[in-house]
Each structure stands twice: as C-alpha cells, then as structure tokens.
Design an enzyme around this catalytic site. Structure first.
Site, mmCIF file in Angstrom:
data_model
loop_
_atom_site.group_PDB
_atom_site.id
_atom_site.type_symbol
_atom_site.label_atom_id
_atom_site.label_comp_id
_atom_site.label_asym_id
_atom_site.label_seq_id
_atom_site.Cartn_x
_atom_site.Cartn_y
_atom_site.Cartn_z
ATOM 1 N N SER A 454 3.919 1.698 6.505
ATOM 2 C CA SER A 454 3.824 2.193 5.130
ATOM 3 C C SER A 454 5.184 2.035 4.467
ATOM 4 C CB SER A 454 3.424 3.673 5.119
ATOM 5 O OG SER A 454 2.186 3.853 5.759
ATOM 6 N N CYS A 647 -0.970 11.231 5.320
ATOM 7 C CA CYS A 647 -0.472 10.060 6.047
ATOM 8 C C CYS A 647 0.030 10.509 7.417
ATOM 9 C CB CYS A 647 0.648 9.369 5.279
ATOM 10 S SG CYS A 647 1.276 7.883 6.108
ATOM 11 N N ASP A 692 -3.773 7.436 4.622
ATOM 12 C CA ASP A 692 -3.105 6.266 5.193
ATOM 13 C C ASP A 692 -2.748 6.696 6.611
ATOM 14 O OD1 ASP A 692 -1.702 3.998 5.774
ATOM 15 O OD2 ASP A 692 -0.101 4.314 4.316
ATOM 16 N N TRP A 694 -3.216 6.380 11.140
ATOM 17 C CA TRP A 694 -3.302 5.489 12.297
ATOM 18 C C TRP A 694 -3.666 6.299 13.522
ATOM 19 C CZ3 TRP A 694 1.228 6.403 9.520
ATOM 20 C CH2 TRP A 694 2.160 7.252 10.127
#
Length: 695
Positions: A454, A647, A692, A694
């Site tokens: 990012s 995020c 956003d 992971w």
C-alpha cells in the site's frame, strides 16, 4: 460529374472504415497484444496476427481440453498448468493452458461437445475478477452478451459446452470465492453443463493446496466417465525442452541474465511500465522506522519522475523481487548445477501452446535468481512428482509417503516452512539430486511474482515519489531448521543498508544481487510498477473519514492524512479525520509519531489519533478496544455519512473490526445486532466501508 474535394474524400474514407468495422465485427481491430508478450517469451495465446478464437486454436493444435485461468498472483495459473499436465499424463487428454485475456468468448457457443473447458478462477479483493479475467467475467455474466451464432443469453447458447470449475478464494473476505460462483452460475444459465462439483480453495484457512488436491480426484473420476477416458500410469513427460548452449557466452548481448524483456536486455527503459514491464526506479531516500534493534521497518521514497508512471492516493506499488543468493546457491547445489550456473540454456515449449515463464536464452543462475519462486512453501503434489528422481530407494519411499500422506507431509514439511531445495537437501543429506530434470522445476515452481505494498504517500503532495512502509519479515518456528526470511522485504533492507554505506549491507547473509542483471541497477534502484486500487478517499474532502490501521496497516492512511492536511493548508474545508493505530510500545514502533503531530497543526480539531499500545500495560490493548471506547462518536460520524476504512491483517483484525462495527451501530441505535450487521453490509455495498487487507 462534380469533382470530389478533400472533405468529401475524408467523409467517404470514414464511412468505408466504419462499414468494414461493422461487417467484420472488429476482426481487424481485435484487442491488441501486449507489446512485451513476444519479448517475455510467451508462446501460447493470441500474439499479434494470431487468432483470438479458442476453438480455431484448439483445432489447429489438435487439443480436446483447454484450461483457462484467471490469476492475479500466479497461483491459479500454476493450478491450471498442473491440471493440464496431469490430464495429459494420466488420462491422455490433449491439453492446453490459456490466459483468459488472450481470447474472445463470443464463440463459446460453437464449442464442440467432444472437448472440455476447465476454468481455474481466483477471486481478487472484494469479490472482483483478476485483472486478466475482467472482460471474460463481464461478458459471461452480462444479460446483453451476444454470441457468434446469433444467440442471446435467453437462448441458452452454450448447450454444447462441458466444463469443469475450481475457484481460489479467502474466507476472510465477505465475497468468498465469488468469481467461480458467479461464473459457474452464469455458464449454467447459458446452458453449459458442469462436470463434477465446482471446487473452492481457501487461502484464508491455509488449506488452498489440500482443498485443490481433495477436489481434483473426484473431478477426474467424473471427467473420465463423461469423456470415456482411460487412466494410465503417469510418467513424467517434459513440457519444456531445456538445451545447454555450450558455444554461447553468457555475457553476449543476446543472453538474458535476469532482464524481464527485450527492451531491458537492450539497455533501454521504454514504457508503458506495467505488470509485464517494470520501471527500474531510483530509491531517493530510505530510513529505519523502528527504534528497537531486533526488528526492522523500512520507509522508502521511490522516485518515478520521468517514467510516465502515475499514482493516486490509496494505490499499490509492486516491487519485483530478486531471490537471495544464499537460496539460489542451495537450489543449484542440490540439483548438481552449481558448477554450471553460468551455462547458457535455451528453454522452448515442446508443445506449441506451452508458455515459457521467462525469456530465453538465459543461464541457470539467472532463471533461478530472477524468475523462479524457489523460496515458496512446497506443494505436496510436487513433492510426490519428484520422488521418482530420488538418489536412492529409501529417499524415494520417504518422498512418496510425504506426497501421499497429508498429515505426514504437514508434520515433516509444511509445519517447518521448508522450501523445495531445503527439503531435498535434508532428505538426501546433502547428496545432489542430479537426475531431476531442470524442466520439472520450471513446470512445478511458480514464476516469481511482484509483491504489492500500500502506497504510504499522497499523490497530491508528492506526485513524483512513492512512499513504501514495510516490516522486514522474519519467521522462526520452534524445531524448524531454517528461519524464513521475507524475500522482498529483506531485499529492500539490503538496498537501504547499502544506501546508508553500511559495510555489510546484507545483515542476514542472504547475498542479494543488489546491482541487478549485468550490474545495470547503477546506484540504489528497484524494479517497480503501480497497481491502481479502489481504496480511495471520498471525492468531497468535507466528508468525515474513520481509519483503522494497526502496524504497517497505517501505510495508506499516512497518505490519506497527508493529503487532507495539505487540503486544509490550502484553505479547503476538511471533515473529521479519525485514525486508530496500534503498535507495541510508543518508544519502539510508533510509526510516524512526529508526522502525526505536524498534520495535527494543519487539521486542528478535525484530526483525532487513537493509539493502542499492546505491550505497555498489564493488559494487551488493540485497536478494537480503542474503537469500542469511541463507539458513540463513531456512530455519530457514520450517521453523517463518514467513510470507514480498514487496512491490515484480514484473518483476525479486519474481521473483528467488521463485527465490532455492527455491534456498535446496533448498541448506539437501540436495534438488534443483526440489523447492525446489515447496515455494515450496506456500507460495503455503497463503498462507504472499504478494506485493503491481506492474509
């Protein structure tokens, strides 16, 4: 007869072009091939001048099975290749692998019923198709799509199409495996007949590989029955021919030594720079963000001025990694190739539809260092395929057991985080596996993929520099013989150390080739490209925003706050800007501590920072606790149409924040919890809630 003047001639020419385009249905204006496809040695699919008609391609090559893939990181492409290879070796299918973006789909209505299509489809982000599958997904799910023989969706035009489907997803995302589910439903709605069940792999649970292996055996049984196939003993048949060019010098200009394509080989940086063609960018500056010596967190400024690259706040930067020399040496040594590392090799597809994953001619060293994912966890199926090449019967028996016994493999391989060379070295006690063909390694290992970060800067504030914020990964498991070092973050760490004149820029002895192929990365450079994201600030800066980003999850929010502070300085009305950040200790890993104070001066009371320090008190405090404390204020902002952003880690933090927000809304508004959950879902659907994350 009056003479035609220049304007008449122009009008007639335009009419002629339009008429030809209409009646040829765009035959002469087909989607242009990737300008770097040839130089990347892609030998399948539709190159310039070749047909985009998959049925013509299959007939031309004598194929009766096509395995399409929609892949973002290479895993779906790898599974597609494995299915194609297994279908050929075990069942005698004439298979080919096809990138979805290389072909048109309007002729699927003429797909013969004696052939089969297999779709291996990854779901990307919040239920989106991968980049190479966007057009296919739009076409196959659209009510308005028309097919080559004139049928519309209502006519069930795909009645002859028989297909198999497998999806790659992550259960930590709301739209789990939505790509394979929506394509499967669309194909059946169009009349196509699925063979077997639609498989689903779960990366979120860490079971992707086992899900795939469990799905494919009953699938093969169903396909065998449907197509009247006969299983035979699978014997390794190479897909690629690897020939050593002993008369060629590795230093000649025609040999690729790690360059991604021909332009780079020729020494020129030519755009556009993208996922096929990285920009070798200077690192303008770099620094360490952590103050505790045992961990590293990097801040880097990558200079993209003059490259033609651009980004928007919230986008991602892709870093193209290089394998560490320590693992390259181990890999070549275990295959008995260490003394041949600089030997020039040519790699060609034995089958014309095979796709060579890197440019050729090259060397063993360059292929392994720059193009093969040698540090990745080992696939159980791949281990099983290597057993036949074991140096002795005892080792062969051990690898066979690993390849067939799921629990034994987990105990002996997966739990120890072994890569392929580490496993082979351990099993043979250092003896070389010199009978393993290099071709099976090319086929069985992923192509090394860019790693995405990012962007932690605002394009409004610094359009020519991209900031990266990354923790250097190092994973040590009890009992494991090796510490797992993040390939890309340790590469970046070594670059940062070199930039700062550290005598030994590679503190972990990984021995990265920091100057790149042929020492072309003069100074401190790194190959990059930009990937655009939907993770964006509201277009109206007066809208409130709430951001949740523990650890390096704060990266995009540094860019968000940086941008809103700049707008405030310029006299714009900026709405409430609330950031929840988490770290261990304020004197150890409080990222950008001084910067937040500067942004506060610009934003004033519009900026609120809530920090959770997990290791400072008797009890661990996380961002979830801080969010709960601010529940009333958060709900007030949401009722003012605040945008909510998360995020970071998908598996735990992001999922818990999602659930917590529903509970906060329900509590503050005096409604059932399920109603709060519905409001969060509605926020997601309208893009008011963005992630956003992971795994």
């Amino acid at each position: 007869m009056a003479q035609l003047d220049t304007l008449d001639l122009v009008v007639l020419a335009v009419l002629l072009v339009g008429t030809v385009a209409y009646f040829t249905k765009g035959t002469y204006w087909a989607k242009p091939a990737d300008p770097f496809a040839g130089s990347l040695a892609h030998t399948n699919g539709a190159k310039a001048g070749k047909s985009r008609n998959i049925i013509e391609k299959m007939d031309e090559q004598g194929k009766n099975c096509v395995v399409f893939y929609g892949s973002q990181t290479g895993t779906a492409e790898d599974y597609a290749s494995r299915l194609a290879k297994e279908g050929a070796s075990r069942f005698g299918l004439k298979t080919m692998v096809a990138d979805l973006e290389d072909y048109d789909y309007d002729n699927l209505d003429s797909f013969p019923d004696d052939k089969v299509a297999i779709f291996v489809l990854a779901t990307y982000g919040e239920g989106e198709p991968t980049d190479n599958a966007v057009e296919f997904h739009e076409f196959i799910t659209s009510e308005d799509s028309s097919f080559s023989e004139g049928g519309s969706a209502a006519d069930k035009p795909l009645g002859n199409l028989r297909y198999v489907a497998f999806g790659l997803g992550n259960n930590t995302y709301e739209h789990y495996n939505s790509m394979v589910r929506s394509v499967d439903a669309a194909l059946q709605k169009l009349g196509a007949k699925r063979i077997g069940t639609a498989g689903e792999g779960d990366d979120g649970a860490g079971t992707m590989e086992e899900d795939f292996l469990a799905w494919k055996e009953p699938m093969w049984a169903a396909l065998t029955e449907s197509m009247h196939l006969e299983e035979r003993e699978a014997v390794y048949e190479p897909v690629f021919e690897v020939s050593e060019k002993l008369d060629m010098n590795a230093e000649t200009d025609e040999v690729y030594l790690g360059e991604p394509n021909k332009h780079h080989l020729e020494g020129a940086q030519k755009g556009p720079f993208n996922a096929h063609n990285p920009y070798i960018a200077p690192i303008a500056e770099s620094k360490e963000l952590f103050t505790a010596g045992e961990r590293n967190c990097l801040h880097m400024e990558v200079d993209i001025s003059g490259s033609g690259l651009s980004y928007q706040t919230g986008d991602h930067i892709a870093v193209w990694p290089t394998n560490p020399g320590k693992e390259v040496d181990r890999f070549l040594r275990v295959l008995g190739l260490d003394k041949k590392r600089d030997t020039v090799i040519s790699v060609k597809g034995i089958d014309p539809t095979a796709k060579v994953p890197f440019p050729s001619p090259t060397t063993y060293d360059a292929a392994v260092r720059y193009h093969m994912e040698i540090c990745a966890p080992v696939s159980r199926q791949f281990v099983h395929s290597l057993a036949q090449f074991a140096p002795d019967e005892a080792t062969k028996a051990e690898l066979t057991k690993m390849g067939t016994d799921k629990d034994y493999f987990s105990d002996k391989v997966a739990s120890l985080n072994l890569n392929i060379a580490q496993l082979l070295e351990t099993q043979s006690k250092g003896q070389a596996w010199s009978s393993i063909p290099f071709s099976i390694m090319i086929e069985g290992l992923h192509k090394i993929q860019p790693r995405y970060y990012s962007i932690s800067s605002s394009s409004l504030v610094q359009k020519d520099k991209i900031s990266i914020t990354a923790v250097v990964e190092s994973i040590e498991k009890p009992g494991a013989p090796h510490v797992v070092k993040g390939v890309t973050t340790n590469y970046l760490l070594a670059l940062k150390q070199k930039q700062h004149g550290v005598a030994d820029p590679d503190p972990h002895g990984l021995n990265y080739a920091l100057t790149g192929p042929r020492n072309k990365y003069d100074g401190i450079h790194v190959p990059v490209h930009v990937r655009h994201s939907n993770f964006k600030l509201p277009s109206d800066p007066s809208k409130p925003v709430i951001m949740v980003g523990p650890g390096t999850g704060v990266a995009p929010f540094r860019g968000f706050v940086q941008e809103r502070a700049a707008l405030a300085r310029a006299g714009e009305k900026v709405g409430k800007t609330v950031l929840f950040f988490g770290c261990r200790r304020r004197d150890e890993d409080f990222l950008y501590k001084d910067e937040w104070e500067e942004y506060k001066k610009d934003l004033g009371d519009a900026f609120e920072l809530h920090v959770a320090f997990s290791r400072e008190g008797p009890n661990k405090v996380y961002v979830q606790h801080k969010i709960q404390e601010q529940g009333e204020n958060i709900d007030k902002l949401l009722q003012q149409k605040a945008y909510f952003y998360v995020c970071g880690d998908a598996a735990h933090m992001a999922r818990e924040v999602n659930n917590l927000l529903g509970q906060i809304i329900a509590k503050q508004r005096g409604m059932p919890e399920t109603k709060g959950e519905d409001i969060v879902k509605s926020m997601r659907a309208s893009n008011q809630y963005q992630e956003d994350v992971w795994s």
